[in-house]
Design an enzyme around this catalytic site. Structure first.
Site, PDB file in Angstrom:
ATOM      1  N   GLU A   1     -12.953 -11.132   9.824  1.00  0.00           N
ATOM      2  CA  GLU A   1     -12.152 -12.788   8.892  1.00  0.00           C
ATOM      3  C   GLU A   1     -11.887 -13.627   9.943  1.00  0.00           C
ATOM      4  O   GLU A   1     -11.075 -13.298  11.557  1.00  0.00           O
ATOM      5  CB  GLU A   1     -11.654 -12.362   7.953  1.00  0.00           C
ATOM      6  CG  GLU A   1     -12.061 -12.106   6.571  1.00  0.00           C
ATOM      7  CD  GLU A   1     -11.034 -12.025   5.740  1.00  0.00           C
ATOM      8  OE1 GLU A   1     -10.536 -12.984   5.918  1.00  0.00           O
ATOM      9  OE2 GLU A   1     -11.069 -11.462   4.791  1.00  0.00           O
TER      10      GLU A   1
ATOM     11  N   SER B   1       2.521  -6.078   4.353  1.00  0.00           N
ATOM     12  CA  SER B   1       1.532  -6.912   4.829  1.00  0.00           C
ATOM     13  C   SER B   1       2.050  -8.405   3.933  1.00  0.00           C
ATOM     14  O   SER B   1       1.193  -9.027   3.078  1.00  0.00           O
ATOM     15  CB  SER B   1       0.482  -6.411   4.668  1.00  0.00           C
ATOM     16  OG  SER B   1      -0.028  -5.596   5.041  1.00  0.00           O
ATOM     17  N   ALA B   2       1.935  -9.358   4.415  1.00  0.00           N
ATOM     18  CA  ALA B   2       2.583 -10.529   4.779  1.00  0.00           C
ATOM     19  C   ALA B   2       1.287 -11.212   4.380  1.00  0.00           C
ATOM     20  O   ALA B   2      -0.020 -10.563   5.578  1.00  0.00           O
ATOM     21  CB  ALA B   2       2.931 -11.023   5.797  1.00  0.00           C
ATOM     22  N   TYR B   3       1.171 -11.813   3.235  1.00  0.00           N
ATOM     23  CA  TYR B   3       0.286 -12.571   2.950  1.00  0.00           C
ATOM     24  C   TYR B   3       0.084 -13.405   4.063  1.00  0.00           C
ATOM     25  O   TYR B   3       0.675 -14.501   4.473  1.00  0.00           O
ATOM     26  CB  TYR B   3       0.230 -13.285   1.805  1.00  0.00           C
ATOM     27  CG  TYR B   3      -0.050 -12.601   0.154  1.00  0.00           C
ATOM     28  CD1 TYR B   3      -1.362 -13.095  -0.393  1.00  0.00           C
ATOM     29  CD2 TYR B   3      -0.299 -11.700   0.294  1.00  0.00           C
ATOM     30  CE1 TYR B   3      -2.288 -12.227  -1.154  1.00  0.00           C
ATOM     31  CE2 TYR B   3      -0.582 -10.502  -0.569  1.00  0.00           C
ATOM     32  CZ  TYR B   3      -1.506 -11.097  -1.875  1.00  0.00           C
ATOM     33  OH  TYR B   3      -2.168  -9.935  -2.614  1.00  0.00           O
ATOM     34  N   LEU B   4      -1.974 -14.316   3.924  1.00  0.00           N
ATOM     35  CA  LEU B   4      -2.487 -15.309   5.223  1.00  0.00           C
ATOM     36  C   LEU B   4      -1.948 -16.623   4.004  1.00  0.00           C
ATOM     37  O   LEU B   4      -2.000 -16.365   2.353  1.00  0.00           O
ATOM     38  CB  LEU B   4      -3.267 -15.012   5.283  1.00  0.00           C
ATOM     39  CG  LEU B   4      -3.048 -14.143   6.785  1.00  0.00           C
ATOM     40  CD1 LEU B   4      -4.749 -14.261   6.766  1.00  0.00           C
ATOM     41  CD2 LEU B   4      -2.634 -14.207   7.208  1.00  0.00           C
TER      42      LEU B   4
ATOM     43  N   ASP C   1      -7.100  -5.593   7.594  1.00  0.00           N
ATOM     44  CA  ASP C   1      -7.048  -4.183   6.642  1.00  0.00           C
ATOM     45  C   ASP C   1      -6.969  -2.968   7.862  1.00  0.00           C
ATOM     46  O   ASP C   1      -8.145  -1.917   7.940  1.00  0.00           O
ATOM     47  CB  ASP C   1      -8.276  -3.503   6.315  1.00  0.00           C
ATOM     48  CG  ASP C   1      -7.834  -4.856   4.667  1.00  0.00           C
ATOM     49  OD1 ASP C   1      -7.320  -5.265   4.630  1.00  0.00           O
ATOM     50  OD2 ASP C   1      -8.691  -5.572   4.419  1.00  0.00           O
TER      51      ASP C   1
ATOM     52  N   LYS D   1       0.724  -1.356  -0.096  1.00  0.00           N
ATOM     53  CA  LYS D   1      -0.050   0.048   0.123  1.00  0.00           C
ATOM     54  C   LYS D   1       0.712   1.167  -0.210  1.00  0.00           C
ATOM     55  O   LYS D   1       1.946   1.055   0.470  1.00  0.00           O
ATOM     56  CB  LYS D   1      -0.950   0.039   1.116  1.00  0.00           C
ATOM     57  CG  LYS D   1      -1.717  -1.206   0.816  1.00  0.00           C
ATOM     58  CD  LYS D   1      -2.822  -1.278   2.275  1.00  0.00           C
ATOM     59  CE  LYS D   1      -3.825  -2.357   2.330  1.00  0.00           C
ATOM     60  NZ  LYS D   1      -5.200  -2.712   3.335  1.00  0.00           N
TER      61      LYS D   1
ATOM     62  N   ASP E   1     -13.452   1.870  10.603  1.00  0.00           N
ATOM     63  CA  ASP E   1     -13.471   1.245   8.979  1.00  0.00           C
ATOM     64  C   ASP E   1     -13.801  -0.577   8.899  1.00  0.00           C
ATOM     65  O   ASP E   1     -14.013  -0.900   8.493  1.00  0.00           O
ATOM     66  CB  ASP E   1     -12.707   1.800   7.978  1.00  0.00           C
ATOM     67  CG  ASP E   1     -13.329   1.056   6.213  1.00  0.00           C
ATOM     68  OD1 ASP E   1     -13.990   1.568   6.151  1.00  0.00           O
ATOM     69  OD2 ASP E   1     -12.354   0.458   5.589  1.00  0.00           O
TER      70      ASP E   1
END
Length: 516
Positions: A388, A314-317, A403, A210, A383
Site C-alpha cells: 500500500e 498495531s496502531a491504526y493509520l 500485515d 491479533k 505472504d
C-alpha cells in the site's frame, strides 16, 4: 518424429547459448576497462562521495567519517542499540518539510477528531437508552478529547519519506499508551482466516489486536502452505522493531499486551456478533471466535487463561477519508493455489519486464520493492501479495510494510525465493546496503540489537533465540546476493542513489501473469 526431435534439440541449444551469453559473456565484456571491486562485506563501509542525494534523509551525510571496521565492542558492555542509533547513518538531519510533504495538517486532523467524538457520544447515548429498555448492563468508560494525544502526533508526523522520524517521542508514548490505556470498544474485523479485533482506547486511539495462536517455540509445520499459515502476534511485534532497526520506518508502531477478554472485550463491545461467539471452555477459560469465511469455528477459538490473552496491538493509520491509500499487487506475488506458479518463478529475466512498466520504469518504486523483499526475507514472510501507498505522495511515496504476522514461522529454513526482486534486478539502495553492512559487524550485530530492542516489550521474550540467530544468517545471505550482483554487473550498476525523480508514463502491459 525425427524432425520434431531435431527442432527440440535446436531450441534447447539456442536457449543454453542465450543464457551463457547473458550471464557470462556480456558481464565480462561490460567489465572490461572498468574495475568494480565489491565493498559489500561488513568490513567495507564507505560513504558515497557524490553530494546532495535527492532524499532528505540522506542529504547531508557526505564527508562524515565512519568508524573503523575493527572498532572493539564497548568495554563496559554498554547498549549496542544505543550505539547503533548514535551512529552517523542513524543521525541524518531531515530538512524542514513543507505542507505538501506532510500527510495531514493539524487543523484537518483536529476537525476529523471532533467529528469522531461527536459521533461516538451520539452512538453511546442511543445504545445506553436501548440497553436500559432491554435491561442489559453496559460498561461505560469515560472517553477523553485530547488534542495532544500520542496517536494524533504520530499521524501528524507521517510524511513523504516515512511513517515517523527515528527520534519522534510520540511513537514511544504511543507504544506505552497501547500497552496500558483503557479499552472502550471492541469490534470484529472481517478476515478470511484469522481473528482480529479493532480496539478503541479512551482517548480514541485505535489499534488492531491479533491474539496469540501459536507458542513461541513452535515452527510452522513443513507440510503447511504459506497462505494457510497462522498469523503470529509476536511476528507483528518483532517486525516493527526490525523495521525500526533497519531505519525504514514503514511499519506502524506495534506493542504487545495482555488483554482481559472478559473485561476489555466482552463487557465493552457493542457488537452483537462478537458477543454471540463468546463461550466458556471445558477448562473454564473464556474463549471466543469470529465469523469469517473459512476456519472461524469453535475449534479455532482463542482462549484466555482464564481471562488473560496475550496479543499484538498495531496502531491504526489515519482514516481513509482523510488519508486515502491504494493497494497495489506485488509484482513478485506468489500463487495462492496448490499447483500454480507465477511468471517470476519460471522466468529468470522477469525483472527486465518489470523495469519496462509503470511505475517501476523510473523513480524509486522498484528500489522500495527490493527493500521490502529484504525485510520480508529477514522475517521469513512469504505472504506479501500486495503493498500500500498513500495516494497524496503518488509514485514518489514510500511503501507501507503492513500485515507482517506470517513472519518468524521457521527459524530453521531460509526461503531465498523471497529475495527474487533483489537477485533478479540486481539493484539496492546505497543507504540500505550501508546499514545492512553495519548490522553485520560484531559491535552492531543484528541479533543483539533486536534482542535488546524487544526487551522493552511487555511480552518479552518476543522471539526465541533460534529466530534471533536466524536474522544474522539471513543477513549474510542478503550481502552475498549483492556481492554476486556486483561481480557480474559492477558496483555502479548495482548500488544506486536512494531517490530518482519519477518521470515515467503509465503503460498498459501487465506484470505477474500466472503460469499454469
Amino acid at each position: 518424429m525425427l524432425r520434431r526431435d531435431r527442432l527440440f534439440l535446436a531450441a534447447t541449444l539456442t536457449a543454453v547459448f542465450s543464457a551463457d551469453l547473458y550471464f557470462i559473456l556480456l558481464p565480462k565484456l561490460r567489465s572490461l576497462g572498468r574495475p568494480h571491486s565489491c565493498s559489500c562485506g561488513p568490513g567495507n563501509l564507505s560513504l558515497p562521495r557524490q553530494g546532495g542525494l535527492a532524499t532528505p534523509l540522506l542529504s547531508n551525510w557526505t564527508s562524515v567519517p565512519l568508524p573503523d571496521s575493527a572498532t572493539p565492542e564497548p568495554a563496559d558492555g554498554g547498549s549496542k542499540l544505543e550505539k547503533l542509533f548514535a551512529h552517523t547513518l542513524y543521525n541524518i538531519q531531515t530538512p524542514s518539510l513543507g505542507p505538501e510533504e506532510r500527510l495531514l495538517q493539524a487543523e484537518q486532523l483536529i476537525e476529523y477528531y471532533r467529528r469522531k467524538v461527536s459521533r461516538w457520544e451520539r452512538h453511546m447515548k442511543l445504545y445506553s437508552e436501548a440497553a436500559a429498555v432491554a435491561n442489559i448492563s453496559v460498561t461505560e468508560h469515560e472517553v477523553t478529547y485530547d488534542p495532544d494525544a500520542s496517536w494524533m502526533k504520530f499521524h501528524l508526523g507521517i510524511n513523504r519519506y516515512a511513517l515517523y522520524s527515528r527520534d519522534d517521542p510520540a511513537v514511544l508514548q504511543l507504544l506505552k499508551d497501547m500497552q496500558n490505556m483503557a479499552v472502550v470498544s471492541a469490534v470484529v474485523k472481517p478476515s478470511g482466516h484469522h481473528l482480529k479485533l479493532a480496539l478503541k482506547m479512551k482517548n480514541f486511539a485505535k489499534a488492531m489486536f491479533k491474539p496469540m495462536r501459536q507458542q513461541r517455540d513452535e515452527e510452522t509445520p513443513e507440510d503447511s502452505f504459506y497462505f494457510v499459515d497462522f498469523q503470529r502476534h509476536n511476528a507483528e511485534i518483532a517486525a516493527f522493531h526490525l523495521d525500526r532497526i533497519l531505519d525504514f520506518q514503514r511499519v506502524p508502531p506495534v506493542a504487545g499486551r495482555l488483554v482481559n477478554v472478559t473485561g476489555e472485550v466482552l463487557q465493552v463491545t457493542h457488537n452483537e456478533d462478537l458477543r454471540a461467539v463468546f463461550f466458556t471452555s471445558p477448562a473454564n477459560n473464556t474463549c471466543f471466535f469470529a465469523k469469517c469465511l473459512y476456519v472461524c469455528k469453535t475449534e479455532y477459538a482463542v482462549c484466555g487463561r482464564p481471562d488473560l490473552l496475550e496479543g499484538s496491538l498495531s496502531a491504526y493509520l489515519p482514516g481513509l477519508s482523510i488519508a486515502p491509500r491504494i493497494s497495489i499487487p506485488n509484482p513478485w506475488t506468489r500463487s495462492y493455489t496448490f499447483t500454480g506458479r507465477e511468471e517470476w518463478e519460471v522466468n529468470p529475466f522477469y525483472c527486465d519486464t518489470v523495469k519496462q512498466l509503470y511505475p517501476y520504469n523510473s523513480g524509486n518504486r522498484l528500489l522500495n520493492i527490493i527493500d521490502m523483499s529484504i525485510f520480508d526475507f529477514l522475517t521469513g514472510n512469504m505472504d506479501r501479495h500486495h503493498y500500500e501507498i498513500f495516494t497524496k505522495f503518488g509514485d514518489e511515496g514510500f511503501l507501507l510494510h503492513l500485515d507482517n504476522a506470517r513472519g518468524f514461522g521457521k527459524h530453521s529454513q531460509d526461503e531465498t525465493s523471497i529475495l527474487a526482486p533483489l537477485s533478479q534486478c540486481c539493484m539496492i539502495k546505497r543507504s540500505t546496503l550501508l546499514r545492512l553492512q553495519l548490522l553485520a559487524r560484531s559491535e552492531f550485530r543484528l541479533s543483539d540489537v533486536m534482542r535488546e530492542s524487544l526487551e522493552g516489550d511487555p511480552l518479552r521474550p518476543v522471539l526465541t533465540e533460534p529466530h534471533l540467530l536466524a536474522l544474522d544468517r539471513r543477513l549474510q545471505k542478503v550481502l552475498r546476493v549483492v556481492q554476486r550482483c556486483v561481480r557480474r554487473l559492477g558496483e555502479e550498476e548495482v548500488i544506486t542513489k536512494d531517490f530518482i525523480k519519477a518521470t515515467g508514463k503509465p503503460q498498459t502491459a501487465t506484470v505477474g501473469k500466472r503460469v499454469r
